[in-house]
Scaffold this motif. Structure first.
Motif, mmCIF file in Angstrom:
data_model
loop_
_atom_site.group_PDB
_atom_site.id
_atom_site.type_symbol
_atom_site.label_atom_id
_atom_site.label_comp_id
_atom_site.label_asym_id
_atom_site.label_seq_id
_atom_site.Cartn_x
_atom_site.Cartn_y
_atom_site.Cartn_z
ATOM 1 N N ARG A 216 -32.023 13.516 104.422
ATOM 2 C CA ARG A 216 -30.678 13.266 104.944
ATOM 3 C C ARG A 216 -29.649 12.887 103.883
ATOM 4 O O ARG A 216 -28.453 13.037 104.111
ATOM 5 N N ASP A 217 -30.099 12.389 102.740
ATOM 6 C CA ASP A 217 -29.148 11.946 101.720
ATOM 7 C C ASP A 217 -29.090 12.881 100.518
ATOM 8 O O ASP A 217 -28.449 12.572 99.515
ATOM 9 N N ILE A 218 -29.753 14.028 100.614
ATOM 10 C CA ILE A 218 -29.756 14.966 99.501
ATOM 11 C C ILE A 218 -28.434 15.722 99.459
ATOM 12 O O ILE A 218 -27.960 16.211 100.476
ATOM 13 N N SER A 219 -27.864 15.809 98.284
ATOM 14 C CA SER A 219 -26.526 16.396 98.140
ATOM 15 C C SER A 219 -26.491 17.381 96.974
ATOM 16 O O SER A 219 -26.928 17.057 95.862
ATOM 17 N N SER A 220 -25.956 18.586 97.217
ATOM 18 C CA SER A 220 -25.791 19.559 96.142
ATOM 19 C C SER A 220 -24.865 19.026 95.056
ATOM 20 O O SER A 220 -25.068 19.291 93.865
ATOM 21 N N SER A 221 -23.837 18.280 95.445
ATOM 22 C CA SER A 221 -22.887 17.772 94.445
ATOM 23 C C SER A 221 -23.573 16.799 93.491
ATOM 24 O O SER A 221 -23.269 16.785 92.287
ATOM 25 N N GLN A 222 -24.513 15.990 93.995
ATOM 26 C CA GLN A 222 -25.253 15.102 93.109
ATOM 27 C C GLN A 222 -26.093 15.897 92.116
ATOM 28 O O GLN A 222 -26.183 15.544 90.942
ATOM 29 N N VAL A 223 -26.729 16.971 92.598
ATOM 30 C CA VAL A 223 -27.529 17.816 91.714
ATOM 31 C C VAL A 223 -26.647 18.427 90.634
ATOM 32 O O VAL A 223 -27.008 18.461 89.450
ATOM 33 N N ARG A 224 -25.467 18.921 91.016
ATOM 34 C CA ARG A 224 -24.561 19.535 90.039
ATOM 35 C C ARG A 224 -24.117 18.532 88.980
ATOM 36 O O ARG A 224 -24.047 18.840 87.798
ATOM 37 N N GLN A 225 -23.818 17.322 89.421
ATOM 38 C CA GLN A 225 -23.260 16.330 88.513
ATOM 39 C C GLN A 225 -24.297 15.742 87.563
ATOM 40 O O GLN A 225 -23.996 15.444 86.407
ATOM 41 N N ARG A 226 -25.539 15.599 88.061
ATOM 42 C CA ARG A 226 -26.590 15.000 87.229
ATOM 43 C C ARG A 226 -27.880 15.781 87.442
ATOM 44 O O ARG A 226 -28.833 15.294 88.031
ATOM 45 N N ALA A 227 -27.868 17.011 86.955
ATOM 46 C CA ALA A 227 -28.941 17.956 87.243
ATOM 47 C C ALA A 227 -30.316 17.423 86.846
ATOM 48 O O ALA A 227 -31.295 17.576 87.588
ATOM 49 N N ASN A 228 -30.429 16.795 85.687
ATOM 50 C CA ASN A 228 -31.736 16.325 85.226
ATOM 51 C C ASN A 228 -32.314 15.249 86.124
ATOM 52 O O ASN A 228 -33.524 15.179 86.338
ATOM 53 N N ARG A 229 -31.448 14.422 86.680
ATOM 54 C CA ARG A 229 -31.910 13.304 87.507
ATOM 55 C C ARG A 229 -32.334 13.768 88.898
ATOM 56 O O ARG A 229 -33.244 13.195 89.487
ATOM 57 N N TYR A 230 -31.697 14.798 89.419
ATOM 58 C CA TYR A 230 -31.919 15.184 90.812
ATOM 59 C C TYR A 230 -32.690 16.493 90.967
ATOM 60 O O TYR A 230 -32.702 17.080 92.043
ATOM 61 N N GLN A 231 -33.357 16.947 89.916
ATOM 62 C CA GLN A 231 -34.055 18.219 90.013
ATOM 63 C C GLN A 231 -35.181 18.196 91.044
ATOM 64 O O GLN A 231 -35.535 19.247 91.587
ATOM 65 N N HIS A 232 -35.720 17.018 91.338
ATOM 66 C CA HIS A 232 -36.779 16.947 92.352
ATOM 67 C C HIS A 232 -36.243 17.224 93.753
ATOM 68 O O HIS A 232 -37.031 17.396 94.684
ATOM 69 N N GLU A 233 -34.933 17.300 93.915
ATOM 70 C CA GLU A 233 -34.335 17.552 95.220
ATOM 71 C C GLU A 233 -34.004 19.025 95.434
ATOM 72 O O GLU A 233 -33.379 19.378 96.429
ATOM 73 N N VAL A 234 -34.424 19.869 94.519
ATOM 74 C CA VAL A 234 -34.264 21.312 94.688
ATOM 75 C C VAL A 234 -35.638 21.972 94.590
ATOM 76 O O VAL A 234 -36.523 21.473 93.897
ATOM 77 N N PRO A 235 -35.844 23.100 95.296
ATOM 78 C CA PRO A 235 -37.134 23.791 95.240
ATOM 79 C C PRO A 235 -37.459 24.287 93.830
ATOM 80 O O PRO A 235 -36.569 24.408 92.979
#
Length: 282
Positions: A216-235
């Protein structure tokens, strides 16, 4: 070498077909919808999940999987992810390209949510997209848009309209909404929202869709802004695309002080290959 771009002839031809569809869409024209090659033509009832998918996340996949379960429990429905074409300012460059996002999403859906098609719209508003589906695919009898809770709050907010009720009547004459939770806002919060006096007349067109709290809290914008930190939230497929293309990374500084923009080089290489004239036969 990471900066070298390789495409098979088959993949290059697919890129060309998809780009031809993108070029065909006119954001200033009448509402229009097109299917990406490999997607079934919409008919009967459809669920449409429109987004930028920039990048596609595990939450996007989870929402589509829940929508597929919903479809199987109700009347026969066909599931589509969708993107809309918008005009990019001439001084800016879209990163990653809409073309790349479409092809990446298609590969991802084929593996993760089979039988999910992809639609392309020339307009961004849901009411225009509903009209586009009806104009382009008259075999469609019922339309559901899959959205998150934050979006239904926005849709019902009178600040976005000159005449909210008239605009919403226009939308709900053409489509219904499936609403997935975001954050702590679940089915109870949705029910409270749509039962408010000003919203109650539209409640029958708005349906809850469950979603595991983990997404519920996963956000594409967070992935874009800090890709290395949020890579576990993308397949994994998206992780690989991000790693190889560096589409969400700044230019890489070399030992001599120069900078290399790997994704920029990819964009140039792909454009050159797609505009390459085929070799003449003797």
């Amino acid at each position: 070498m990471q900066g070298v771009v390789h495409f098979s002839e088959r993949m290059l031809q697919h890129f060309k077909r998809v780009q031809a569809l993108i070029d065909q869409l006119d954001p200033e024209g009448e509402p229009e919808a097109l299917t990406v090659p490999g997607s079934a033509r919409p008919h009967d009832a459809v669920i449409v999940f429109t987004g930028s998918f920039n990048p596609p996340t595990t939450a996007h996949i989870a929402m589509l999987q829940e929508a597929r379960r919903y479809a199987r429990q109700h009347e026969p429905m066909h599931l589509y992810a969708a993107m809309s074409k918008h005009t990019v300012d001439k001084e800016s460059v879209e990163r990653p390209l809409l073309l790349d996002r479409i092809v990446l999403l298609q590969k991802l859906l084929r593996r993760r949510v089979p039988d999910t098609g992809i639609l392309l719209f020339n307009r961004g508003l849901y009411v225009d997209q509903a009209e586009a589906v009806q104009r382009s695919f008259p075999e469609v009898k019922r339309i559901f848009f899959l959205i998150g809770f934050d979006k239904i709050v926005q849709i019902l907010d009178p600040h976005y309209y000159q005449d909210r009720d008239a605009a919403l009547r226009d939308l709900f004459q053409q489509a219904e909404l499936l609403v997935a939770p975001r954050g702590n806002d679940g089915e109870q919060e949705l029910e409270e929202l749509i039962q408010q006096p000003q919203n109650r007349q539209f409640a029958r067109y708005i349906h809850p869709l469950p979603l595991n709290r983990a997404y519920r809290d996963i956000s594409s914008s967070q992935v874009r802004q800090r890709a290395n930190r949020y890579q576990h939230e993308v397949p994994q497929e998206v992780q690989r695309f991000m790693r190889i293309t560096r589409a969400y990374e700044p230019p890489l500084r070399q030992a001599d002080g120069s900078e290399t923009d790997y994704y920029g080089e990819r964009m140039k290489s792909l454009a050159a290959l797609m505009h390459r004239q085929p070799a003449s036969r003797r």
